[in-house]
Design an enzyme around this catalytic site. Structure first.
Site, PDB file in Angstrom:
ATOM      1  N   GLU A 124      37.766  35.890  26.365  1.00 52.30           N
ATOM      2  CA  GLU A 124      37.555  35.397  24.959  1.00 52.30           C
ATOM      3  C   GLU A 124      36.438  36.260  24.381  1.00 52.30           C
ATOM      4  O   GLU A 124      36.616  36.612  22.996  1.00 52.30           O
ATOM      5  CB  GLU A 124      36.994  33.940  25.126  1.00 52.30           C
ATOM      6  CG  GLU A 124      36.673  33.039  23.825  1.00 52.30           C
ATOM      7  CD  GLU A 124      37.895  33.024  22.963  1.00 52.30           C
ATOM      8  OE1 GLU A 124      38.603  32.539  23.277  1.00 52.30           O
ATOM      9  OE2 GLU A 124      37.855  33.930  21.807  1.00 52.30           O
ATOM     10  N   ILE A 131      33.148  33.726  18.415  1.00 55.00           N
ATOM     11  CA  ILE A 131      34.120  33.106  17.896  1.00 55.00           C
ATOM     12  C   ILE A 131      35.339  32.642  18.806  1.00 55.00           C
ATOM     13  O   ILE A 131      35.765  33.416  19.558  1.00 55.00           O
ATOM     14  CB  ILE A 131      34.749  33.651  16.635  1.00 55.00           C
ATOM     15  CG1 ILE A 131      33.517  34.166  15.878  1.00 55.00           C
ATOM     16  CG2 ILE A 131      35.996  33.102  15.894  1.00 55.00           C
ATOM     17  CD1 ILE A 131      34.178  35.224  14.570  1.00 55.00           C
ATOM     18  N   GLY A 182      18.663  46.681  14.140  1.00 53.14           N
ATOM     19  CA  GLY A 182      19.338  46.663  15.656  1.00 53.14           C
ATOM     20  C   GLY A 182      20.623  46.499  15.572  1.00 53.14           C
ATOM     21  O   GLY A 182      21.249  45.695  16.691  1.00 53.14           O
ATOM     22  N   LYS A 200      39.724  45.676  19.172  1.00 51.58           N
ATOM     23  CA  LYS A 200      39.949  44.381  19.200  1.00 51.58           C
ATOM     24  C   LYS A 200      41.369  43.939  18.472  1.00 51.58           C
ATOM     25  O   LYS A 200      41.809  42.895  19.012  1.00 51.58           O
ATOM     26  CB  LYS A 200      38.861  43.756  18.285  1.00 51.58           C
ATOM     27  CG  LYS A 200      37.521  44.037  19.204  1.00 51.58           C
ATOM     28  CD  LYS A 200      36.455  43.605  18.106  1.00 51.58           C
ATOM     29  CE  LYS A 200      35.053  43.688  18.649  1.00 51.58           C
ATOM     30  NZ  LYS A 200      33.827  43.579  17.975  1.00 51.58           N
TER      31      LYS A 200
END
Ligand SMILES: NC(=O)c1ccc[n+]([C@@H]2O[C@H](COP(=O)([O-])OP(=O)(O)OC[C@H]3O[C@@H](n4cnc5c(N)ncnc54)[C@H](OP(=O)(O)O)[C@@H]3O)[C@@H](O)[C@H]2O)c1
Length: 403
Positions: A124, A131, A182, A200
């Site tokens: 996941e 999310i 960052g 992704k």
């Protein structure tokens, strides 16, 4: 206590330990015996960490302990993550991971091994960080034919584009701000050239089609060529530039079109207002219509939270495989050169006469904020046709897709 192990005690791995400890009360509602981190595998020791007494440097200590039935792999990279995950699955130990590189390249192989050994391989956190997107695709969309997935899948580039748009910064200035805060790595290539969101969308496309889509098969363009003027043009069109992962799945042919590229997104579109480091993923099912998922796409605790959610599901399904719908076969990809979209095009004034000749009447001119330029929006044309026509413009600058 249900004993688990963490491989790689970096940002996400240490977050996993923290989520398990800080939210043990919440976990007890789902796992009445509780969850405990028995081992942490890392190359280093962590003398200042309260977890240092659990650190080991030999994977076999973990794999040979019969108490360990779930492992969380947060080392990143292909090796030794693949070998360790494979060995664990072959012993019937479920593996949960945030490692998108491994999932994209060998996720199908590991999912098949998990199935053969009545355990699970879940990932996941590898898409969209905190999310929940892969589990909803698998469960809430089980009855749906998913026709499209469109996502802002990289927080760093979304932050850069938001800063360029709202503060009028140049790309380099916005990138520096992202690094100072960052959000961007010192070597930001994987983000700004689009490789990270490309992995992704390849994972999402694999899950949507049930066949493997490797990121090397996906045309990939990042945001390093986007300048302030593109954003000004977008604004004048009532649009914003976003780096999108796009997956279109044809209900009749089962072919899938996948791409990562900057798009000009129309105001009012659900992804238009996804700003800063946030991610947003819009899924369209043929029955349910549009559903939007929004939240933190990275970061220690959001990502770790997603890893632990997989851990909980594995523990609740001990002894059986959670079928994630990923097979060891390849998806059928549509030729991306033939896919039709609308384009925003910038060229020099000297091409004035050639534009109508090449693109016909169905174009819409855009007032040019940059002097000496002509900008226009095309009708729906294939990528191949766009390339052929723009090659004939003597001062062609760039083309950006429209959504
Ligand atoms: N950070 C995020 O927000 C985020 C979000 C989503 C997904 N991810 C993914 O999650 C994974 C982990 O990311 P991260 O940010 O947590 O990385 P990280 O901070 O670099 O942590 C990785 C850890 O694994 C250790 N390690 C590396 N090779 C090892 C080996 N052979 N044996 C044992 N330990 C090893 C590293 O040790 P050394 O430091 O000594 O090398 C480090 O402590 C990556 O695949 C990343 O893409 C990260």
């Amino acid at each position: 206590m249900f004993e688990v192990a963490i491989l790689g005690f970096g940002t996400v791995g240490s977050g996993v330990a923290e989520v398990i400890d800080r939210n043990q009360k919440q976990l007890l509602r789902e796992i009445p015996e509780g969850v405990h981190v028995k081992y942490i595998l890392d190359l280093r020791d962590f003398p200042d960490s309260p977890y240092n007494d659990r650190v080991v440097h030999d994977i076999d200590i973990i794999l040979n302990d019969p108490e360990i039935r779930v492992i969380c792999e947060t080392m990143g990279g292909k090796e030794p993550a693949f070998t360790f995950s494979k060995k664990a699955l072959e012993k019937g130990i479920s593996v949960v991971t945030s490692n998108k590189e491994l999932v994209d390249s060998l996720g199908g192989t590991l999912a098949v091994i998990a199935k053969e050994h009545d355990c699970s391989y879940l990932f996941e956190a590898s898409v969209g960080g905190g999310i929940p997107i892969l589990r909803p695709l698998r469960t809430s969309f089980a009855q749906e034919f998913i026709t499209s997935v469109t996502g802002i899948l990289n927080g760093t580039t979304n932050y850069i584009l938001t800063k360029m748009e709202t503060e009028g910064l140049d790309f380099e200035e916005a990138l520096k701000q992202a690094q100072d805060n960052g959000y961007a790595e010192r070597n930001p290539e994987a983000d700004i050239e689009g490789y990270d969101p490309c992995r992704k969308i390849a994972i999402l496309a694999s899950l949507v089609t049930g066949g493997n889509v490797k990121y090397q098969q996906v045309p990939c363009e990042g945001i390093s060529r986007i300048d302030k003027q593109d954003l000004a043009y977008a604004k004048s069109l009532g649009r914003a530039v976003k780096l999108l992962g796009v997956c279109r799945h044809d209900e009749e042919t089962n072919e899938v079109y996948v791409r990562t590229a900057p798009y000009m997104v129309q105001e009012g579109h659900p992804l238009y207002s996804v700003n800063d480091v946030f991610n947003g993923i819009l899924v369209h099912g043929n029955m349910v219509g549009d559903l939007m998922f929004y939240g933190s796409g990275a970061g220690k605790l959001p990502t770790a939270s997603a890893v632990v959610s997989d851990m909980v599901e594995c523990i609740q399904n001990m002894g059986r495989n959670i079928d994630i719908g990923l097979k060891n076969t390849d998806a059928v990809l549509e030729d991306p050169e033939e896919y039709c979209e609308r384009y925003f095009i910038r060229t020099g004034e000297e091409d004035k006469d050639r534009i109508a000749e090449l693109f016909g009447d169905a174009i819409e001119y855009v007032t040019a904020p940059a002097s000496g330029e002509i900008a226009f929006v095309t009708d729906m044309i294939s990528c191949r046709s766009m390339k052929e026509k723009t090659a004939k413009l003597s001062a062609f600058k760039k083309a950006i897709r429209l959504l």
